[in-house]
Design a protein around this motif. Sequence first.
Motif, PDB file in Angstrom:
ATOM      1  N   PRO A 105       0.826  -1.207   0.000  1.00  0.00           N
ATOM      2  CA  PRO A 105       0.000   0.000   0.000  1.00  0.00           C
ATOM      3  C   PRO A 105       0.858   1.252   0.000  1.00  0.00           C
ATOM      4  O   PRO A 105       2.015   1.225   0.434  1.00  0.00           O
ATOM      5  N   PRO A 106       0.316   2.366  -0.464  1.00  0.00           N
ATOM      6  CA  PRO A 106       1.071   3.618  -0.385  1.00  0.00           C
ATOM      7  C   PRO A 106       1.230   4.046   1.066  1.00  0.00           C
ATOM      8  O   PRO A 106       0.344   3.834   1.892  1.00  0.00           O
ATOM      9  N   GLU A 107       2.364   4.618   1.387  1.00  0.00           N
ATOM     10  CA  GLU A 107       2.574   5.123   2.740  1.00  0.00           C
ATOM     11  C   GLU A 107       1.775   6.397   2.927  1.00  0.00           C
ATOM     12  O   GLU A 107       1.785   7.280   2.062  1.00  0.00           O
ATOM     13  N   ILE A 108       1.057   6.500   4.030  1.00  0.00           N
ATOM     14  CA  ILE A 108       0.186   7.656   4.234  1.00  0.00           C
ATOM     15  C   ILE A 108       0.658   8.485   5.419  1.00  0.00           C
ATOM     16  O   ILE A 108       1.263   7.969   6.358  1.00  0.00           O
ATOM     17  N   HIS A 109       0.372   9.799   5.349  1.00  0.00           N
ATOM     18  CA  HIS A 109       0.699  10.728   6.423  1.00  0.00           C
ATOM     19  C   HIS A 109      -0.533  11.587   6.683  1.00  0.00           C
ATOM     20  O   HIS A 109      -0.636  12.721   6.228  1.00  0.00           O
ATOM     21  N   PRO A 110      -1.483  11.043   7.429  1.00  0.00           N
ATOM     22  CA  PRO A 110      -2.750  11.747   7.617  1.00  0.00           C
ATOM     23  C   PRO A 110      -2.615  13.006   8.465  1.00  0.00           C
ATOM     24  O   PRO A 110      -1.826  13.054   9.405  1.00  0.00           O
ATOM     25  N   GLU A 111      -3.414  14.007   8.101  1.00  0.00           N
ATOM     26  CA  GLU A 111      -3.442  15.270   8.833  1.00  0.00           C
ATOM     27  C   GLU A 111      -4.821  15.563   9.412  1.00  0.00           C
ATOM     28  O   GLU A 111      -4.964  16.429  10.272  1.00  0.00           O
ATOM     29  N   ALA A 112      -5.853  14.863   8.935  1.00  0.00           N
ATOM     30  CA  ALA A 112      -7.218  15.088   9.414  1.00  0.00           C
ATOM     31  C   ALA A 112      -8.050  13.855   9.120  1.00  0.00           C
ATOM     32  O   ALA A 112      -7.655  12.995   8.329  1.00  0.00           O
ATOM     33  N   ALA A 113      -9.210  13.763   9.775  1.00  0.00           N
ATOM     34  CA  ALA A 113     -10.130  12.647   9.561  1.00  0.00           C
ATOM     35  C   ALA A 113     -11.530  13.186   9.318  1.00  0.00           C
ATOM     36  O   ALA A 113     -11.885  14.272   9.796  1.00  0.00           O
ATOM     37  N   GLN A 114     -12.331  12.428   8.591  1.00  0.00           N
ATOM     38  CA  GLN A 114     -13.701  12.843   8.320  1.00  0.00           C
ATOM     39  C   GLN A 114     -14.602  11.628   8.149  1.00  0.00           C
ATOM     40  O   GLN A 114     -14.155  10.543   7.762  1.00  0.00           O
ATOM     41  N   LEU A 115     -15.872  11.811   8.463  1.00  0.00           N
ATOM     42  CA  LEU A 115     -16.885  10.802   8.172  1.00  0.00           C
ATOM     43  C   LEU A 115     -17.370  11.038   6.755  1.00  0.00           C
ATOM     44  O   LEU A 115     -17.912  12.101   6.443  1.00  0.00           O
ATOM     45  N   LEU A 116     -17.156  10.055   5.868  1.00  0.00           N
ATOM     46  CA  LEU A 116     -17.624  10.206   4.493  1.00  0.00           C
ATOM     47  C   LEU A 116     -19.122   9.956   4.393  1.00  0.00           C
ATOM     48  O   LEU A 116     -19.843  10.709   3.740  1.00  0.00           O
ATOM     49  N   TRP A 117     -19.582   8.873   5.019  1.00  0.00           N
ATOM     50  CA  TRP A 117     -21.018   8.583   5.008  1.00  0.00           C
ATOM     51  C   TRP A 117     -21.375   7.592   6.097  1.00  0.00           C
ATOM     52  O   TRP A 117     -20.524   6.870   6.595  1.00  0.00           O
ATOM     53  N   GLN A 118     -22.656   7.589   6.450  1.00  0.00           N
ATOM     54  CA  GLN A 118     -23.213   6.589   7.348  1.00  0.00           C
ATOM     55  C   GLN A 118     -24.653   6.335   6.927  1.00  0.00           C
ATOM     56  O   GLN A 118     -25.328   7.232   6.422  1.00  0.00           O
ATOM     57  N   THR A 119     -25.107   5.108   7.092  1.00  0.00           N
ATOM     58  CA  THR A 119     -26.445   4.753   6.635  1.00  0.00           C
ATOM     59  C   THR A 119     -27.525   5.079   7.660  1.00  0.00           C
ATOM     60  O   THR A 119     -28.706   5.138   7.319  1.00  0.00           O
TER      61      THR A 119
END
Length: 426
Positions: free
Chosen positions: A78-92
Amino acid sequence: MHKFFPKFLFSILAFAIVSCVSDDVPDPKPQPEPEPEPVVATDLSRDEMANCYIVTAEGLYSFKADNQFNLGDGLPVPPEIHPEAAQLLWQTVNGSINYVELITNEDNVPYVQFNVLVPEGNAVIAVNDASGNIVWSWHIWMPAEEVSSVTTASGYEVMNMNLGAMNNIPGDASAYGMLYQWGRKDPFPAADTLTGTTSTVSAPMFDLDGNSVVITNSSWIDNTDNTLAYAIAHPTVCLSNYYHYSTSRDWLRTDEADDALWGNPNGDSRDEDSNEDANKGRKTCYDPSPAGWRVPPVDVFRHFTSSGGYAWIVDDFNIADVNGDGVADKDDYNYGWTFLADEDVPLYFPAAARFDGSYAMLMGSMSGLWGNYWSNSPISTISGGAFCCLAFQVKDQNGNDMTTVSPAAGASRADAFSIRCIRDKQ
């Protein structure tokens, strides 16, 4: 009597003095209220990281915001990731999750933290880089029934419901679960109705503010976006193979094709005994299954027909007599088949239809009539194809009766099908 009076008077005076002294004593200093115990998030990734985490109770949760797992020889990196923030994309279920944040622990390791108010439905949480681009995403699965396994005649421990389903109740659309393009980790919700029309769409989805979210599709006249990088960055986009359908059924461009995305690149190659089922595969970083589970190999449901292959006569289906009339026949179909996982162990497989790989849209008119379940194996006879480890139907595209079951059909990787996981024992 006068001898008693002084003693009596003395007692009264003594009581009065004591009372006065007591009244002059200051109240004790008020004690501060005890500090509430801090709420500690349950670490879902503590034992094993995955692309899907199961939550069954309200509360605060977290998981490591990393994708560097299952890095075995020959498996995708997998690509190496460096997250800076998080978000909820969707929920049912609107309001099920009411808080999402990227935090760091005492060792400066990034974690996604989120709070569940109503443990019901499905959700996808993503992390973004400094530019706001999505770099990875995870599926939060909140089923109404306990996720467990059933041991089948083939020896596999099979999940008791579809990946992303709320239950496994025959004739209940909540049993449909999520749909997946072959090799992708991110889910698309099936319809929330048992049947539908050509305009049927996925179950409703909502963002953190209650706004509607929809699954979109890539271009039909261009395949520039048909890359793995684009798929990772756009988990709510179903990728169409329409542009290159004549040469490949993959959602990836030919120069991007990867037979190992779900860990079994040699799936239909034969061993010295000409047995193509010898290859079982391994879990990868793109596997959509929860921790402890994985996408199954192609031979997992061979025993669902008497021949182990395609069957069009109901007597050749290994199905349960659900209605109890003494005969296992088409009358036992209930928006899906209840196959015999073992000799006396019924296991329901709902017909959740699919996202058509060319139009990259839910073919809602076939909900309840078609069931398709992915294996982890590519198929060499179809360019851009892969094995379904189970495919069945009771109607054709024109609505005519056509009852078939195949435990090892070929299909387009761009189609989004159901997944029935197996225990990951490797």
